[in-house]
Scaffold this motif. Structure first.
Motif, PDB file in Angstrom:
ATOM      1  N   THR A 263       6.067  17.626 -16.295  1.00 38.95           N
ATOM      2  CA  THR A 263       7.305  18.363 -15.993  1.00 38.95           C
ATOM      3  C   THR A 263       7.062  19.866 -16.018  1.00 38.95           C
ATOM      4  O   THR A 263       7.564  20.612 -15.167  1.00 38.95           O
ATOM      5  CB  THR A 263       8.407  17.987 -16.996  1.00 38.95           C
ATOM      6  N   ILE A 264       6.281  20.336 -16.993  1.00 43.26           N
ATOM      7  CA  ILE A 264       5.952  21.765 -17.049  1.00 43.26           C
ATOM      8  C   ILE A 264       5.181  22.182 -15.800  1.00 43.26           C
ATOM      9  O   ILE A 264       5.453  23.224 -15.195  1.00 43.26           O
ATOM     10  CB  ILE A 264       5.142  22.084 -18.319  1.00 43.26           C
ATOM     11  N   LEU A 265       4.234  21.356 -15.397  1.00 51.12           N
ATOM     12  CA  LEU A 265       3.445  21.662 -14.187  1.00 51.12           C
ATOM     13  C   LEU A 265       4.343  21.807 -12.966  1.00 51.12           C
ATOM     14  O   LEU A 265       4.214  22.764 -12.200  1.00 51.12           O
ATOM     15  CB  LEU A 265       2.409  20.567 -13.947  1.00 51.12           C
ATOM     16  N   THR A 266       5.240  20.866 -12.788  1.00 51.27           N
ATOM     17  CA  THR A 266       6.043  20.853 -11.553  1.00 51.27           C
ATOM     18  C   THR A 266       7.213  21.830 -11.590  1.00 51.27           C
ATOM     19  O   THR A 266       7.503  22.495 -10.594  1.00 51.27           O
ATOM     20  CB  THR A 266       6.571  19.444 -11.276  1.00 51.27           C
ATOM     21  N   GLN A 267       7.877  21.960 -12.758  1.00 52.95           N
ATOM     22  CA  GLN A 267       9.098  22.756 -12.821  1.00 52.95           C
ATOM     23  C   GLN A 267       8.886  24.217 -13.245  1.00 52.95           C
ATOM     24  O   GLN A 267       9.674  25.085 -12.889  1.00 52.95           O
ATOM     25  CB  GLN A 267      10.099  22.102 -13.774  1.00 52.95           C
TER      26      GLN A 267
END
Length: 274
Positions: A263-267
Motif C-alpha cells: 500500500t505504501i508503494l502504490t499510494q
C-alpha cells in the motif's frame, strides 16, 4: 496534504502470521521513504528488545520504534521518550489492584527495562507462548520483589473476554492507569498518558506535523484511535469488520501479502516492488 509520517501496527499488519516480514521489500520501502523525507513508525505492544531484534539490520534515520504500546519510543537505538510507570503506580498495582476479584487469578507479566517478570506457577503453555514475545522472561516468587523500571503490565485473558475486562479495568482505574486491548487475549496496562495514539501525536509535534500528514495501518482494537486520528487510517484486509468500519479505508492486500508495504508503494511512493 503530503504524507510525511506513516505509522503501522506489527502483529496482523506489517508482520506475517509467523512473525516474519518481507525484509528486502521493507528495506526498499524504507529507503524510498527516506529519500522523500518520510518517517516510518513501527508501533507495537512488544518490548523494545524484541523489536530491535526483528529490525536490527534496518535501523535507518527515518525509522522509529514505538514499543510497549507507547511506553518507549526509540530512534537509531536511542530512547527519545520514556513513559514508564512510576514506582508508586507499580506498587499500587501489585499490592492492591492485583488483589481485586477480577484480577486475583489473572496471569500477569511486568515488562521492564531489563526483562519481563511473572510469578512462579504459571501454566507452562502460557509461559511457552509468552516467551515468543517477551525477552528475558523471568519467574519470581512475587511481583512485589521486582525492582526493574516497569514499562507496562500485561494481563492474559480469553480473547472474547478482553473487551469486557478492558472496560472493567478502566472503570476501576478511573484515569490513574489505562488498559488497552492488544489483541490475542492480551491486555496492556500503561501510564494514563501512554498509548499508540499519544506516541504518534508526540512524534508529530516533534516533527511539526499534523494529522493531515499521517497515514496509519492497523488490525486491532488498540489501533482504532490511531486509525481515526490519521488523515489516512487504513484497516488491514484481514482485520475484523468492526475495525474496518471505523477506518478511512481498507488495504487491498492482507498481512500475509505484505499489505502495508504494498500500500505504501502504490499510494505514497507511486511505484511497485523491485
Amino acid at each position: 496534504m503530503t504524507i510525511k509520517l506513516i505509522a503501522t501496527d506489527l502483529n496482523g499488519s506489517l508482520l506475517h502470521n509467523d512473525q516474519s516480514y518481507n525484509r528486502p521489500l521493507f528495506k526498499q520501502v524504507l529507503r524510498q521513504l527516506q529519500a522523500r523525507g518520510v518517517t516510518l513508525v513501527l508501533a507495537s505492544g512488544n518490548e523494545y528488545a524484541h523489536l530491535r531484534e526483528l529490525f536490527a539490520d534496518a535501523l535507518a534515520d527515518n525509522l522509529v520504534l514505538v514499543a510497549e504500546n507507547g511506553a518507549s519510543i526509540y530512534q537509531q537505538d536511542q530512547l527519545i521518550f520514556d513513559g514508564s510507570l512510576s514506582p508508586a503506580a507499580v506498587t499500587q498495582f501489585v499490592t492492591v489492584d492485583r488483589q481485586q476479584d477480577f484480577l486475583r487469578h489473572a496471569y500477569v507479566i511486568l515488562t521492564g527495562a531489563q526483562g519481563s517478570y511473572t510469578e512462579s506457577g504459571a501454566p507452562q503453555q502460557l509461559l511457552d507462548a509468552a516467551s515468543a514475545y517477551y525477552d528475558n522472561l523471568q519467574q519470581v516468587t512475587s511481583l512485589r520483589t521486582v525492582t526493574d523500571k516497569i514499562k507496562k503490565i500485561s494481563i492474559s485473558t480469553l480473547p472474547d473476554q478482553a473487551a469486557q475486562l478492558v472496560e472493567q479495568l478502566n472503570t476501576y482505574f478511573d484515569g490513574r492507569l489505562h488498559a488497552h486491548d492488544s489483541g490475542y487475549g492480551v491486555i496492556d496496562v500503561v501510564a494514563a498518558n501512554v498509548g499508540k495514539l499519544p506516541a504518534i501525536q508526540w512524534l508529530a509535534q516533534r516533527l511539526g506535523l499534523s494529522a493531515a500528514n499521517i497515514m496509519a495501518f492497523g488490525d486491532g482494537a488498540n489501533d482504532v484511535p490511531l486509525l481515526q486520528y490519521a488523515a489516512q487510517g487504513l484497516a488491514m484486509q484481514n482485520a475484523d469488520p468492526q475495525i474496518q468500519a471505523v477506518a478511512t479505508g481498507v488495504t487491498q492486500w492482507d498481512n500475509e501479502q505484505d499489505g502495508v508495504l504494498q500500500t505504501i508503494l502504490t499510494q505514497v511512493l507511486g511505484s511497485s516492488a523491485d
